[in-house]
Each structure stands twice: as C-alpha cells, then as structure tokens.
Design a protein around this motif. Structure first.
Motif, PDB file in Angstrom:
ATOM      1  N   PHE A   1       0.837  -1.204   0.000  1.00 33.25           N
ATOM      2  CA  PHE A   1       0.000   0.000   0.000  1.00 33.25           C
ATOM      3  C   PHE A   1       0.874   1.256   0.000  1.00 33.25           C
ATOM      4  O   PHE A   1       0.639   2.190  -0.792  1.00 33.25           O
ATOM      5  CB  PHE A   1      -0.926   0.021   1.217  1.00 33.25           C
ATOM      6  CG  PHE A   1      -1.727   1.287   1.318  1.00 33.25           C
ATOM      7  CD1 PHE A   1      -2.887   1.459   0.580  1.00 33.25           C
ATOM      8  CD2 PHE A   1      -1.304   2.328   2.133  1.00 33.25           C
ATOM      9  CE1 PHE A   1      -3.615   2.644   0.650  1.00 33.25           C
ATOM     10  CE2 PHE A   1      -2.032   3.517   2.214  1.00 33.25           C
ATOM     11  CZ  PHE A   1      -3.181   3.666   1.467  1.00 33.25           C
ATOM     12  N   ALA A   2       1.888   1.277   0.870  1.00 33.33           N
ATOM     13  CA  ALA A   2       2.753   2.461   0.972  1.00 33.33           C
ATOM     14  C   ALA A   2       3.507   2.715  -0.325  1.00 33.33           C
ATOM     15  O   ALA A   2       3.589   3.856  -0.809  1.00 33.33           O
ATOM     16  CB  ALA A   2       3.731   2.283   2.127  1.00 33.33           C
ATOM     17  N   GLN A   3       4.041   1.659  -0.901  1.00 39.46           N
ATOM     18  CA  GLN A   3       4.804   1.821  -2.137  1.00 39.46           C
ATOM     19  C   GLN A   3       3.912   2.296  -3.284  1.00 39.46           C
ATOM     20  O   GLN A   3       4.304   3.181  -4.057  1.00 39.46           O
ATOM     21  CB  GLN A   3       5.497   0.515  -2.518  1.00 39.46           C
ATOM     22  CG  GLN A   3       6.400   0.649  -3.743  1.00 39.46           C
ATOM     23  CD  GLN A   3       7.262  -0.572  -3.973  1.00 39.46           C
ATOM     24  OE1 GLN A   3       7.057  -1.628  -3.370  1.00 39.46           O
ATOM     25  NE2 GLN A   3       8.247  -0.439  -4.840  1.00 39.46           N
ATOM     26  N   ASN A   4       2.734   1.718  -3.391  1.00 41.79           N
ATOM     27  CA  ASN A   4       1.809   2.138  -4.457  1.00 41.79           C
ATOM     28  C   ASN A   4       1.421   3.604  -4.298  1.00 41.79           C
ATOM     29  O   ASN A   4       1.359   4.354  -5.275  1.00 41.79           O
ATOM     30  CB  ASN A   4       0.563   1.250  -4.463  1.00 41.79           C
ATOM     31  CG  ASN A   4       0.832  -0.136  -5.001  1.00 41.79           C
ATOM     32  OD1 ASN A   4       1.837  -0.372  -5.675  1.00 41.79           O
ATOM     33  ND2 ASN A   4      -0.036  -1.080  -4.695  1.00 41.79           N
ATOM     34  N   TYR A   5       1.146   3.999  -3.065  1.00 37.82           N
ATOM     35  CA  TYR A   5       0.793   5.398  -2.825  1.00 37.82           C
ATOM     36  C   TYR A   5       1.947   6.318  -3.217  1.00 37.82           C
ATOM     37  O   TYR A   5       1.740   7.353  -3.865  1.00 37.82           O
ATOM     38  CB  TYR A   5       0.427   5.622  -1.352  1.00 37.82           C
ATOM     39  CG  TYR A   5       0.070   7.059  -1.064  1.00 37.82           C
ATOM     40  CD1 TYR A   5      -1.220   7.538  -1.287  1.00 37.82           C
ATOM     41  CD2 TYR A   5       1.045   7.949  -0.592  1.00 37.82           C
ATOM     42  CE1 TYR A   5      -1.541   8.859  -1.051  1.00 37.82           C
ATOM     43  CE2 TYR A   5       0.732   9.276  -0.360  1.00 37.82           C
ATOM     44  CZ  TYR A   5      -0.555   9.732  -0.594  1.00 37.82           C
ATOM     45  OH  TYR A   5      -0.866  11.058  -0.374  1.00 37.82           O
ATOM     46  N   CYS A   6       3.161   5.940  -2.824  1.00 35.34           N
ATOM     47  CA  CYS A   6       4.329   6.766  -3.141  1.00 35.34           C
ATOM     48  C   CYS A   6       4.569   6.837  -4.651  1.00 35.34           C
ATOM     49  O   CYS A   6       4.868   7.904  -5.194  1.00 35.34           O
ATOM     50  CB  CYS A   6       5.567   6.224  -2.431  1.00 35.34           C
ATOM     51  SG  CYS A   6       5.545   6.484  -0.637  1.00 35.34           S
ATOM     52  N   THR A   7       4.414   5.712  -5.322  1.00 36.60           N
ATOM     53  CA  THR A   7       4.604   5.685  -6.775  1.00 36.60           C
ATOM     54  C   THR A   7       3.593   6.593  -7.474  1.00 36.60           C
ATOM     55  O   THR A   7       3.940   7.373  -8.367  1.00 36.60           O
ATOM     56  CB  THR A   7       4.474   4.251  -7.307  1.00 36.60           C
ATOM     57  OG1 THR A   7       5.491   3.430  -6.695  1.00 36.60           O
ATOM     58  CG2 THR A   7       4.649   4.211  -8.814  1.00 36.60           C
ATOM     59  N   GLN A   8       2.347   6.488  -7.046  1.00 38.35           N
ATOM     60  CA  GLN A   8       1.280   7.292  -7.661  1.00 38.35           C
ATOM     61  C   GLN A   8       1.461   8.791  -7.411  1.00 38.35           C
ATOM     62  O   GLN A   8       1.011   9.611  -8.213  1.00 38.35           O
ATOM     63  CB  GLN A   8      -0.078   6.839  -7.131  1.00 38.35           C
ATOM     64  CG  GLN A   8      -0.489   5.440  -7.577  1.00 38.35           C
ATOM     65  CD  GLN A   8      -1.635   4.872  -6.764  1.00 38.35           C
ATOM     66  OE1 GLN A   8      -2.241   5.576  -5.956  1.00 38.35           O
ATOM     67  NE2 GLN A   8      -1.931   3.588  -6.964  1.00 38.35           N
ATOM     68  N   ASN A   9       2.129   9.127  -6.315  1.00 37.31           N
ATOM     69  CA  ASN A   9       2.279  10.537  -5.942  1.00 37.31           C
ATOM     70  C   ASN A   9       3.711  11.049  -6.078  1.00 37.31           C
ATOM     71  O   ASN A   9       4.041  12.129  -5.573  1.00 37.31           O
ATOM     72  CB  ASN A   9       1.772  10.749  -4.507  1.00 37.31           C
ATOM     73  CG  ASN A   9       0.272  10.561  -4.401  1.00 37.31           C
ATOM     74  OD1 ASN A   9      -0.493  11.476  -4.673  1.00 37.31           O
ATOM     75  ND2 ASN A   9      -0.154   9.357  -4.024  1.00 37.31           N
ATOM     76  N   ASN A  10       4.531  10.264  -6.775  1.00 41.35           N
ATOM     77  CA  ASN A  10       5.906  10.681  -7.064  1.00 41.35           C
ATOM     78  C   ASN A  10       6.708  10.980  -5.796  1.00 41.35           C
ATOM     79  O   ASN A  10       7.435  11.980  -5.707  1.00 41.35           O
ATOM     80  CB  ASN A  10       5.908  11.899  -7.992  1.00 41.35           C
ATOM     81  CG  ASN A  10       7.232  12.090  -8.692  1.00 41.35           C
ATOM     82  OD1 ASN A  10       7.980  11.129  -8.911  1.00 41.35           O
ATOM     83  ND2 ASN A  10       7.554  13.323  -9.039  1.00 41.35           N
ATOM     84  N   ILE A  11       6.576  10.089  -4.818  1.00 41.77           N
ATOM     85  CA  ILE A  11       7.335  10.168  -3.562  1.00 41.77           C
ATOM     86  C   ILE A  11       8.374   9.049  -3.570  1.00 41.77           C
ATOM     87  O   ILE A  11       8.068   7.918  -3.930  1.00 41.77           O
ATOM     88  CB  ILE A  11       6.414   9.998  -2.331  1.00 41.77           C
ATOM     89  CG1 ILE A  11       5.238  10.975  -2.371  1.00 41.77           C
ATOM     90  CG2 ILE A  11       7.203  10.132  -1.035  1.00 41.77           C
ATOM     91  CD1 ILE A  11       5.604  12.415  -2.236  1.00 41.77           C
ATOM     92  N   THR A  12       9.577   9.358  -3.148  1.00 46.18           N
ATOM     93  CA  THR A  12      10.638   8.346  -3.114  1.00 46.18           C
ATOM     94  C   THR A  12      10.344   7.285  -2.049  1.00 46.18           C
ATOM     95  O   THR A  12      10.118   7.616  -0.885  1.00 46.18           O
ATOM     96  CB  THR A  12      11.997   8.990  -2.835  1.00 46.18           C
ATOM     97  OG1 THR A  12      12.281   9.937  -3.867  1.00 46.18           O
ATOM     98  CG2 THR A  12      13.108   7.945  -2.803  1.00 46.18           C
ATOM     99  N   PHE A  13      10.363   6.028  -2.465  1.00 45.39           N
ATOM    100  CA  PHE A  13      10.129   4.904  -1.559  1.00 45.39           C
ATOM    101  C   PHE A  13      11.359   3.986  -1.620  1.00 45.39           C
ATOM    102  O   PHE A  13      11.754   3.548  -2.699  1.00 45.39           O
ATOM    103  CB  PHE A  13       8.875   4.132  -1.984  1.00 45.39           C
ATOM    104  CG  PHE A  13       8.521   2.960  -1.098  1.00 45.39           C
ATOM    105  CD1 PHE A  13       7.702   3.127   0.007  1.00 45.39           C
ATOM    106  CD2 PHE A  13       9.011   1.689  -1.376  1.00 45.39           C
ATOM    107  CE1 PHE A  13       7.367   2.052   0.826  1.00 45.39           C
ATOM    108  CE2 PHE A  13       8.680   0.608  -0.574  1.00 45.39           C
ATOM    109  CZ  PHE A  13       7.851   0.788   0.534  1.00 45.39           C
ATOM    110  N   ILE A  14      11.950   3.726  -0.471  1.00 43.28           N
ATOM    111  CA  ILE A  14      13.139   2.878  -0.404  1.00 43.28           C
ATOM    112  C   ILE A  14      12.791   1.570   0.304  1.00 43.28           C
ATOM    113  O   ILE A  14      12.343   1.580   1.455  1.00 43.28           O
ATOM    114  CB  ILE A  14      14.294   3.571   0.349  1.00 43.28           C
ATOM    115  CG1 ILE A  14      14.639   4.918  -0.310  1.00 43.28           C
ATOM    116  CG2 ILE A  14      15.530   2.657   0.386  1.00 43.28           C
ATOM    117  CD1 ILE A  14      15.193   4.818  -1.692  1.00 43.28           C
ATOM    118  N   ASN A  15      13.006   0.450  -0.367  1.00 43.09           N
ATOM    119  CA  ASN A  15      12.718  -0.860   0.213  1.00 43.09           C
ATOM    120  C   ASN A  15      13.933  -1.395   0.967  1.00 43.09           C
ATOM    121  O   ASN A  15      15.008  -1.577   0.391  1.00 43.09           O
ATOM    122  CB  ASN A  15      12.325  -1.842  -0.894  1.00 43.09           C
ATOM    123  CG  ASN A  15      12.063  -3.230  -0.356  1.00 43.09           C
ATOM    124  OD1 ASN A  15      11.596  -3.389   0.769  1.00 43.09           O
ATOM    125  ND2 ASN A  15      12.375  -4.246  -1.143  1.00 43.09           N
TER     126      ASN A  15
END
Length: 235
Positions: free
Chosen positions: A177-191
């Motif tokens: 959920f967090a990654q999808n939200y970040c991707t959709q809103n152009n926020i950097t997500f680090i796994n």
C-alpha cells in the motif's frame, strides 16, 4: 608640489593593494558561507533505534554519511520524532504536539509496524499513512522531492517472530500500500524489508533484544537510502 605628488602616490599604492587582495581571494576560491542542513526523521522503534546505541540508529548513521560530503564548518541539525510502540495515530499526535518547523531539507518516514502488531484495522493505515506523507512534505518546505519513505522491516525473521509467515504476509500488505501510494504521488520509496528478512540466517542483523534491527542492519538501510539523499541534497 612634491607634497601633492606623494599623496597621489600613496593613494595609488593603496588602491593597488586593495585590488591585489580581492584578486587573491578570488584565486584562492575561499567561501566563508556556512550551510545549515536540517533533517527530520519520523517513525517508531525502527527510527529511534530501540536496543542499539544512539549513534547506531539509522538517522544518525545517515546524518554522519551526509556530513562527509559537506564542509567541516557546515551545521547539521537532526530532529527525531519517534518512539517504540507508536502507531500512525501516535506519530500524528506527536508531530502535532511538538510542531516542528517547516524548513527541513530532508524528511524520512518509516511507520506502520505497530498498526500491524497491535491488530489495528488496516483501513486506519490506509487513511493515516497518506496524511503522514503530506505532513512530511509540509515539513520539507513543501517539496515532495525532499521526502523519503522507508519500507517496514519484517520482524518475522527474528527470534521473536520465529519465521511466522502471517507476519510477513501482513507486512507485505502494508508495504505494498505504501509503495503504491508513493509511486502514484511521485514520492521516493526505499525498500529495506529484504535486508531484515535475512535476520534468521544472519543473526548479526538483529539487535540483542531478538526483535529489532542491529547497528549493522541500520548501516545497510543507510546504504540503500544514501544515494537518493545525494540526489535530493545535490552533492
């Protein structure tokens, strides 16, 4: 007449020295400007560094890595708003209470494991995680490119979690959920979750409490996060 001539010579000599001084400063490339870099770390036990030393937690390791790319006289301010056991609701309340300024150059957000651990409805996370991301953007001068969301570690791969696959499945749901939200809103997500899933194979990745990441694990987190920080801070 000779007196006036001497005065003219002295004035000319003074102007010459001033000109030389300015030129030398330009040639030497000296820059007296001191930069101030402000970093805000938001989260829970994984951000405050439960069961590791203060300098071992990932925000401080990240700060120390950043410092190496700046001048010795530059000023670093790191503010950590995090506590063991905090859910998304707890973090929201703490930020509202402490009311940090909106002028941070970098903001990291790592939150959600306690929503899962305390069996809170997933819908709460779906509502409050985006709210926290927007708060993080606000604190980062309103610039979303200065925000980094870090994935939730998987404590199933610790002696405490003992390989419980239900934990892993639920952590995956939160991270997806967090990654999808970040991707959709152009926020950097680090796994970084995959690092923690080596905890049972590599016990040195787990702190002495048998639950939280160790100093070494946090070092590996920073190795993932740091390249993105370099781009965001422009060094």
């Amino acid at each position: 007449m000779i007196k006036y001539f001497k005065i003219i010579l002295l004035l000319f000599y003074g102007l010459f020295l001033t000109s030389c001084s300015v030129s030398e400063d330009k040639v030497s490339g000296q820059n007296p400007t001191t930069k101030t870099i402000k970093y805000l770390a938001l989260g829970d036990s994984y951000t405050i560094g439960q069961s590791v030393c203060e300098s071992c937690r990932f925000p401080i390791q990240l700060q120390d890595s950043i410092k190496k790319s700046f001048q010795p006289n530059d000023v670093f301010i790191t503010n950590i708003i995090a506590q063991t056991g905090w859910t998304t609701a707890n973090l929201k309340a703490a930020i509202a209470s402490q009311n940090p300024s909106n002028d941070y150059d970098l903001v990291t957000l790592l939150i959600g494991v306690n929503n899962q651990f305390q069996n809170r409805p997933f819908s709460i996370y779906e509502q409050e995680f985006p709210e926290l991301v927007n708060i993080a953007i606000e604190k980062a001068k309103g610039v979303k490119n200065r925000v980094i969301v870090v994935s939730i570690p998987d404590y199933a791969y610790t002696p405490f979690g003992n390989g419980n696959t239900t934990i892993s499945t639920q952590i995956d749901a939160y991270n997806t959920f967090a990654q999808n939200y970040c991707t959709q809103n152009n926020i950097t997500f680090i796994n970084i979750t995959d690092i923690t899933r080596l905890g049972l194979q590599q016990p040195n990745l787990v702190a002495n409490d048998g639950l939280h990441p160790s100093q070494l694990a946090y070092k590996k987190f920073v190795e993932r996060i740091y390249p993105a920080v370099k781009i965001k801070l422009g060094f």
